[in-house]
Design a protein around this motif. Structure first.
Motif, short mmCIF file in Angstrom:
data_model
loop_
_atom_site.label_atom_id
_atom_site.label_comp_id
_atom_site.label_asym_id
_atom_site.label_seq_id
_atom_site.Cartn_x
_atom_site.Cartn_y
_atom_site.Cartn_z
N ALA A 47 18.39 -3.72 9.60
CA ALA A 47 18.72 -3.32 8.27
C ALA A 47 17.40 -3.45 7.68
N LEU A 48 16.41 -3.76 8.09
CA LEU A 48 15.04 -4.00 7.37
C LEU A 48 14.62 -2.69 7.25
N LEU A 65 13.21 -13.71 8.63
CA LEU A 65 12.45 -12.35 9.47
C LEU A 65 11.35 -11.89 8.57
N ILE A 66 11.63 -11.50 7.65
CA ILE A 66 10.53 -10.69 6.81
C ILE A 66 9.35 -11.81 6.43
N ILE A 95 9.21 -6.44 0.03
CA ILE A 95 9.98 -5.96 1.08
C ILE A 95 11.41 -6.56 0.68
N GLU A 96 11.53 -7.83 0.60
CA GLU A 96 12.82 -8.42 0.36
C GLU A 96 13.48 -7.92 -0.92
N ALA A 97 12.84 -7.51 -1.82
CA ALA A 97 13.24 -6.91 -3.00
C ALA A 97 13.96 -5.70 -2.66
N SER A 98 13.44 -4.99 -1.97
CA SER A 98 13.42 -3.47 -1.56
C SER A 98 14.90 -3.38 -0.99
N ILE A 99 15.24 -4.42 -0.30
CA ILE A 99 16.36 -4.64 0.56
C ILE A 99 17.72 -5.00 -0.29
N ASP A 100 17.61 -6.00 -1.37
CA ASP A 100 18.65 -6.01 -2.42
C ASP A 100 19.12 -4.98 -3.15
#
Length: 141
Positions: free
Chosen positions: A31-32, A118-119, A136-141
């Motif tokens: 899902a990344l 993972l990130i 990167i993490e914020a782009s998944i939320d």
């Protein structure tokens, strides 16, 4: 079963076992963001109940609950232009017990904790800054 408990258990009230945790880790990795995954190349994702003693000693960590994941290998930013023959593949270790404990203590979904780890560990692979990893993490939320 309460919402918080749903985050820690995999059906019928059984604690999330290593196999279910591994499947969760695979889904989180897949899902990344595509651009991020395309850069990872060959990275093995491994799961274990606990970090091994050698890793804890090397990192000077006394409490195994303090280590959620670990990158093993040579990051792309630090490796030679031509890979060495016989070098072990890069690996990311995810430690089930510490991650479950962290999720309980912080009241976070285990999926979110796994994604964060993972990130962070892949970020080490690429030599990314904390700010890059947060984006990167914020782009998944």
């Amino acid at each position: 079963m309460a919402d918080h408990e749903d985050r820690l258990y995999a059906g019928e009230g059984k604690a999330m076992g290593l196999e279910a945790f591994e499947q969760l880790a695979i889904r989180a990795y897949e899902a990344l963001p595509e651009a991020f995954l395309a850069l990872t190349g060959i990275v093995q994702i491994r799961v274990a109940e606990w970090p091994d003693r050698e890793a804890l000693e090397e990192l000077e960590i006394d409490d195994p609950l303090d280590l959620l994941g670990l990158f093993e290998g040579v990051g792309l930013a630090h490796g030679p232009a031509v890979p060495e023959t016989g070098a072990l593949p890069n690996r990311i270790w995810l430690y089930r017990q510490p991650i479950l404990d962290f999720g309980r203590e912080e009241d976070e979904r285990i999926e979110d904790v796994v994604t964060h780890v993972l990130i962070h560990e892949i970020g080490h692979h690429f030599g990314l800054s904390d700010e890059d990893m947060e984006e990167i993490e914020a782009s998944i939320d």
